[in-house]
Design a protein around this motif. Structure first.
Motif, PDB file in Angstrom:
ATOM      1  N   VAL A   1      36.763  44.729  43.869  1.00 37.37           N
ATOM      2  CA  VAL A   1      38.052  45.427  43.824  1.00 37.37           C
ATOM      3  C   VAL A   1      39.139  44.370  43.639  1.00 37.37           C
ATOM      4  O   VAL A   1      38.933  43.192  43.940  1.00 37.37           O
ATOM      5  CB  VAL A   1      38.326  46.267  45.095  1.00 37.37           C
ATOM      6  N   GLU A   2      40.284  44.809  43.137  1.00 38.07           N
ATOM      7  CA  GLU A   2      41.324  43.866  42.722  1.00 38.07           C
ATOM      8  C   GLU A   2      42.676  44.287  43.289  1.00 38.07           C
ATOM      9  O   GLU A   2      42.978  45.477  43.408  1.00 38.07           O
ATOM     10  CB  GLU A   2      41.379  43.855  41.196  1.00 38.07           C
ATOM     11  N   ALA A   3      43.489  43.303  43.675  1.00 42.91           N
ATOM     12  CA  ALA A   3      44.873  43.555  44.103  1.00 42.91           C
ATOM     13  C   ALA A   3      45.806  42.735  43.224  1.00 42.91           C
ATOM     14  O   ALA A   3      45.465  41.626  42.795  1.00 42.91           O
ATOM     15  CB  ALA A   3      45.065  43.181  45.568  1.00 42.91           C
ATOM     16  N   TYR A   4      46.983  43.288  42.973  1.00 44.27           N
ATOM     17  CA  TYR A   4      47.984  42.619  42.131  1.00 44.27           C
ATOM     18  C   TYR A   4      49.277  42.512  42.926  1.00 44.27           C
ATOM     19  O   TYR A   4      49.753  43.498  43.513  1.00 44.27           O
ATOM     20  CB  TYR A   4      48.204  43.426  40.848  1.00 44.27           C
ATOM     21  N   ILE A   5      49.853  41.306  42.985  1.00 45.33           N
ATOM     22  CA  ILE A   5      51.126  41.096  43.684  1.00 45.33           C
ATOM     23  C   ILE A   5      52.178  40.712  42.647  1.00 45.33           C
ATOM     24  O   ILE A   5      52.001  39.753  41.890  1.00 45.33           O
ATOM     25  CB  ILE A   5      51.016  39.996  44.759  1.00 45.33           C
TER      26      ILE A   5
ATOM     27  N   ALA B   1      47.076  47.475  45.655  1.00 44.45           N
ATOM     28  CA  ALA B   1      45.638  47.301  45.899  1.00 44.45           C
ATOM     29  C   ALA B   1      44.990  48.668  45.940  1.00 44.45           C
ATOM     30  O   ALA B   1      45.014  49.336  46.968  1.00 44.45           O
ATOM     31  CB  ALA B   1      45.411  46.545  47.205  1.00 44.45           C
ATOM     32  N   GLY B   2      44.466  49.096  44.793  1.00 36.82           N
ATOM     33  CA  GLY B   2      43.896  50.444  44.730  1.00 36.82           C
ATOM     34  C   GLY B   2      44.974  51.480  44.981  1.00 36.82           C
ATOM     35  O   GLY B   2      46.004  51.510  44.309  1.00 36.82           O
TER      36      GLY B   2
ATOM     37  N   GLU C   1      43.409  41.532  53.511  1.00 32.28           N
ATOM     38  CA  GLU C   1      42.894  42.437  54.548  1.00 32.28           C
ATOM     39  C   GLU C   1      42.547  43.808  53.952  1.00 32.28           C
ATOM     40  O   GLU C   1      41.498  44.393  54.255  1.00 32.28           O
ATOM     41  CB  GLU C   1      43.948  42.594  55.650  1.00 32.28           C
ATOM     42  N   THR C   2      43.426  44.308  53.067  1.00 29.66           N
ATOM     43  CA  THR C   2      43.184  45.606  52.422  1.00 29.66           C
ATOM     44  C   THR C   2      41.947  45.544  51.536  1.00 29.66           C
ATOM     45  O   THR C   2      41.099  46.448  51.555  1.00 29.66           O
ATOM     46  CB  THR C   2      44.406  46.019  51.576  1.00 29.66           C
TER      47      THR C   2
ATOM     48  N   ALA D   1      50.361  37.285  41.391  1.00 30.81           N
ATOM     49  CA  ALA D   1      49.070  36.871  41.956  1.00 30.81           C
ATOM     50  C   ALA D   1      48.056  37.982  41.745  1.00 30.81           C
ATOM     51  O   ALA D   1      48.387  39.162  41.839  1.00 30.81           O
ATOM     52  CB  ALA D   1      49.212  36.560  43.442  1.00 30.81           C
ATOM     53  N   VAL D   2      46.830  37.567  41.432  1.00 34.13           N
ATOM     54  CA  VAL D   2      45.718  38.515  41.309  1.00 34.13           C
ATOM     55  C   VAL D   2      44.634  38.066  42.282  1.00 34.13           C
ATOM     56  O   VAL D   2      44.208  36.912  42.260  1.00 34.13           O
ATOM     57  CB  VAL D   2      45.159  38.553  39.873  1.00 34.13           C
ATOM     58  N   LEU D   3      44.214  38.972  43.158  1.00 26.31           N
ATOM     59  CA  LEU D   3      43.151  38.680  44.115  1.00 26.31           C
ATOM     60  C   LEU D   3      41.969  39.607  43.826  1.00 26.31           C
ATOM     61  O   LEU D   3      42.168  40.813  43.633  1.00 26.31           O
ATOM     62  CB  LEU D   3      43.631  38.897  45.559  1.00 26.31           C
TER      63      LEU D   3
END
Length: 671
Positions: free
Chosen positions: A582-586, A598-599, A617-618, A657-659
Motif C-alpha cells: 500500500v502507498e501513502a502520498y504526502i 493514505a488510501g 502508522e496508517t 514524499a511517497v511511502l
C-alpha cells in the motif's frame, strides 16, 4: 503450527494453461510427491482441474483430507481480455468529460457498455470539486437490470477517494451489484488508464467468481478442506476471496508462476527463463530472486493496464509450430510458426491407422503434391460458434468431421486452402502437419507419440522442391535435423531479443543485425563476434530437455533444465509467498501544511515529521489488514520512504514524499 508440521504438510498446485491443466503435490520435506496433466476444458475449467487432481491423488495414494493448501495459476483472465470476453458493465466517471474516453484506449475497451459522467473529483492536493450524484441515481433505475457490475473512477481519486467511496456505497445500496473503484487497484496518476484498468477488472469479476466457485465446489466434494490461493501477475499469492474482487491482478498469472517455479527448482536469483510450449515461447528475466516487472504496467489484449505483472515476452514458437519454407530463395530456408499445427505423430497416436494409411499412400505416389502430409478435423466447439460463415466456408465445414481427413482428398482445388485457413482462424477446425515435434520423433529425441507417422511426414516434406527443382533433402533424418536446428536457432534469437530489450535496445533490430547473426552462426572472419550473457538460461516446458541444452550452447550460456520442468507453473503456484503493498502520498498544498493521503485516510499536519509518522502508522495498519485478507497470518512489514526536497537559499524546501509499505508472509494453511 510447529515447523515440523509445516514441513510435512502436503500442498496442491494447479495451473490451467491454454492446452493442459497441470497438477502437482508438494511438501517442504519431500519436494514433488506426484504430478499429472489433463486437457484443459475451456467450457468448464473445473473438469480439467478435477481430471489432473484425481490422477495425482490416486498416484500418490494421499488422503485428500491431508492436503493443507491449494494454490492455482490461471490463464483465464489473460485469455478473456485477449479474446474480448467478459460481462457487460457500467462505468461511472466523476470529474471527467466525454473527451477523456479517447485517451488510453478507454473508449475502445468500453465498446457499447454504458458510461455515466458526474461533476466532482479532486485536485492534485486532494481538495474537492462540487459533487452531484443525481444523474447516477436516475441512471441506476435502468442500469441495475442491464449490467453485471460497475467501475468507478474519480478525478485524482488517488489523492482523495471520498467521491469514489460515495458512488460505490450508493451503487451497492441501490443495485447490490459488484463495484470496483480505481483507487483500490492503483495509486498511480493518469485517470483514463486507471479507468481502463477498473473497467477490465469489473468485467472479469463474474468470470473469476465462476472459476473459484467451481474449484471450491470440486475441492469440497473431494474432501479437500484447505485455503485456496491464486497467483497474481507479479508472482505473489493471494487468497481466492482477494482475487475475486481484484481479478485483473491475475493477468499473466501463469507466466509469473513459471518464474517462481524456476527459481524454486534451481535456487538461482539471477537467470533468463524461457518456457517453451506447443504454441508459444515465453521469455522473462529473474533479478535478485524476483521476476522483473513491466514498469509501464501489463499489456494484455492490446490494452495497457496499471497492473504490476512480469515483463514477459511471448513469441509464436513451439514444438507444434507449423514448418514452412521461404519460397523466394533458391535454397529455401525453414521457417517456424507462428501458427500451431497438430503434429502428425500426435494425430496418429489419437486416430490410429487412418492417418498412417493416408501418409503411406502419399509417399508411394510418383510426384509430390502441395497438400501431402496435411490433415484437417473439427475442434469440437459448439455448433453456434459456426454462425456467420460464407457459403463456401459453410459447404466445406459440413464435409469436415471429428475424424482427420487428408487435404488432398477433401479439397477440390488448391484455392480452397484459403477457406481452410479462415476456418482455422475462427477456431472451428484444426490443421495437422509436419512440426518440430515430429522431427524430434524421427531423430529419436522424443518418443511419446507415433514415430511412424512422424517419419512419413518427414519423407513427404523432404520431397518438396527447392528453387532449382531439386528435392529439399535426401532423407527424412536430414529434413528433421534442419527443422530441429531451425528451432534451436529461433529459440536462441527470441532469448536474445528479450535480453536486448531488457537492456533498453531494440530487440528485433539487434537480433536481425549481421553481427548478431554471425555470432549465432559461429562464422569467423577477420573480426570474430562472440555473445556474452551475464546469467544462466533456465529452460522450462515438457520439451525443454530436447531443445534447451543446444540453445545454451549456441548462446554460450550455462543451460539448466530442472527435473520437474514440465510442471514449473503448478509448482510455482504452490511454493510462492503472499505479498501486498500500500502507498501513502504526502504533499504541501500551502506553505506549512503537510497533507497525507493514505488510501481512504486524508489528514493535514503542520510538521513534516508528524505527517510521516502518521503515514507510516496508517500504512502499517492498512498493509497488515490487507495481508490478512490476502491469506497470511504472519506478515513481515517493510516501509520504503522516498522524500523529495530542494535547497533554496540554504533552506530545505519539502516538495513531496511517497511511502510504500510491503507485507510478505507464508500463506495460511489448514490445521
Amino acid at each position: 503450527m510447529a515447523d515440523s508440521q509445516i514441513e510435512n504438510a502436503i500442498f496442491l498446485g494447479i495451473d490451467t494453461g491454454g492446452t493442459y491443466t497441470d497438477a502437482v503435490l508438494w511438501s517442504e520435506a519431500r519436494g514433488v510427491i506426484a504430478k499429472a496433466k489433463a486437457l484443459t476444458t475451456r467450457h468448464d475449467l473445473s473438469v480439467g482441474i478435477s481430471g489432473a487432481v484425481e490422477r495425482i491423488v490416486e498416484e500418490a495414494r494421499v488422503d485428500p483430507g491431508h492436503i493443507r493448501l491449494v494454490s492455482m495459476s490461471t490463464t483465464l483472465a489473460t485469455n478473456a481480455l485477449v479474446e474480448g470476453q467478459g460481462g457487460r458493465i457500467a462505468l461511472v466517471m466523476v470529474g471527467f468529460s466525454p473527451a477523456d474516453l479517447e485517451k488510453a484506449d478507454l473508449g475502445s475497451a468500453l465498446g457499447s457498455d454504458p458510461v455515466v459522467f458526474l461533476p466532482g473529483g479532486h485536485d492534485v492536493y486532494g481538495r474537492p470539486q462540487p459533487f452531484d450524484v443525481s444523474a447516477l441515481q436516475e441512471a441506476l433505475l435502468r442500469l441495475k437490470d442491464e449490467v453485471t457490475g460497475f467501475a468507478v473512477c474519480a478525478y485524482f481519486a488517488v489523492r482523495n477517494p471520498e467521491h469514489e467511496i460515495a458512488v460505490r456505497d450508493l451503487v451497492r445500496a441501490q443495485t447490490g451489484l459488484p463495484v470496483t473503484c480505481s483507487h483500490e487497484l492503483s495509486a498511480k496518476l493518469n485517470g483514463p488508464r486507471r479507468a481502463l484498468t477498473t473497467v477490465l477488472n469489473a468485467r472479469l469479476i463474474a468470470m473469476i467468481d465462476r472459476l473459484v466457485a467451481a474449484t471450491e465446489g470440486f475441492l469440497d466434494r473431494r474432501g479437500i478442506h484447505a485455503p485456496l490461493m491464486v497467483v497474481r501477475g507479479d508472482g505473489a499469492l493471494v487468497s481466492a476471496a482477494f482475487a475475486r474482487h481484484r481479478p485483473i491482478e491475475t493477468i499473466l498469472s501463469g507466466p509469473a508462476a513459471s518464474l517462481v517455479g524456476a527459481r524454486h527448482m534451481t535456487g538461482l536469483d539471477n537467470a533468463i527463463v524461457s518456457d517453451i510450449g506447443g504454441t508459444t515461447t515465453d521469455v522473462a528475466v529473474l533479478d535478485n530472486g524476483r521476476p522483473r516487472l513491466d514498469p509501464n504496467g501489463a499489456t494484455v489484449g492490446g490494452f495497457r493496464t496499471m497492473v504490476e505483472a512480469v515483463a514477459m515476452r511471448t513469441f509464436g514458437l513451439g514444438g507444434d509450430s507449423e514448418v514452412s519454407l521461404d519460397d523466394n530463395a533458391m535454397a529455401p530456408r525453414i521457417m517456424l510458426g507462428p501458427r500451431r499445427l497438430v503434429p502428425l505423430s500426435l494425430l496418429a497416436a489419437n486416430h490410429g491407422a487412418t492417418v498412417i494409411d493416408h501418409l503411406a499412400r502419399q509417399v508411394k505416389t510418383a510426384n509430390p503434391g502441395r497438400l501431402d502430409g496435411r490433415f484437417v478435423l473439427r475442434t469440437g466447439v459448439p455448433e453456434q460458434m459456426a454462425s456467420g460463415l460464407s457459403k463456401g466456408e459453410a459447404e466445406l465445414y459440413v464435409r469436415i468431421t471429428g475424424e482427420p481427413q487428408p487435404l488432398d482428398r477433401l479439397l477440390n482445388s488448391v484455392s480452397q486452402t484459403a477457406t481452410i485457413n479462415r476456418l482455422v482462424a475462427r477456431g472451428l477446425v484444426h490443421l495437422s502437419g509436419f512440426t518440430p515435434s515430429d522431427a524430434c520423433h524421427v531423430l529419436h529425441l522424443q518418443n511419446n507419440w507415433n514415430g511412424e507417422a512422424a517419419r512419413y511426414g518427414a519423407i513427404l516434406y523432404a520431397r518438396r522442391k527447392d528453387g532449382a527443382g531439386r528435392p529439399l533433402c535426401d532423407t527424412p533424418e536430414e529434413i528433421s535435423r534442419r527443422t530441429y536446428d531451425a528451432l534451436i536457432r529461433r529459440s536462441s534469437e527470441v532469448v536474445l531479443e528479450t535480453v536486448f530489450a531488457e537492456d533498453g535496445l531494440d530487440g528485433p533490430d539487434m537480433v536481425a543485425s549481421p553481427l548478431t547473426q554471425r555470432a549465432l552462426s559461429g562464422e569467423g572472419g577477420i573480426a570474430g563476434i562472440k555473445l556474452d550473457i551475464d546469467r544462466p538460461l533456465i529452460g522450462l516446458g515438457a520439451s525443454a530437455p530436447v531443445y534447451y541444452p543446444a540453445v545454451g550452447t549456441m548462446l554460450g550460456a550455462p543451460s539448466i533444465v530442472p527435473v520437474d520442468t514440465d510442471v514449473a507453473n503448478a509448482l510455482g503456484a504452490v511454493v510462492g509467498q503472499v505479498r501486498v503493498s500500500v502507498e501513502a502520498y504526502i504533499s504541501q498544498p500551502v506553505e506549512g501544511i503537510f497533507r497525507v493521503a493514505a488510501g481512504e485516510a486524508v489528514k493535514d499536519f503542520q510538521e513534516e515529521e508528524l505527517a510521516i509518522a502518521f503515514a507510516e502508522e496508517t500504512l502499517q495498519g492498512q498493509v497488515r489488514s490487507f495481508a490478512l485478507e490476502a491469506g497470511t497470518d504472519e506478515a513481515q512489514v517493510t516501509i520504503a520512504r522516498n522524500i523529495s526536497a530542494a535547497t533554496v537559499e540554504d533552506q530545505r524546501k519539502f516538495i513531496e514524499a511517497v511511502l510504500v509499505a510491503t507485507a510478505t508472509g507464508r500463506p495460511r494453511i489448514a490445521h
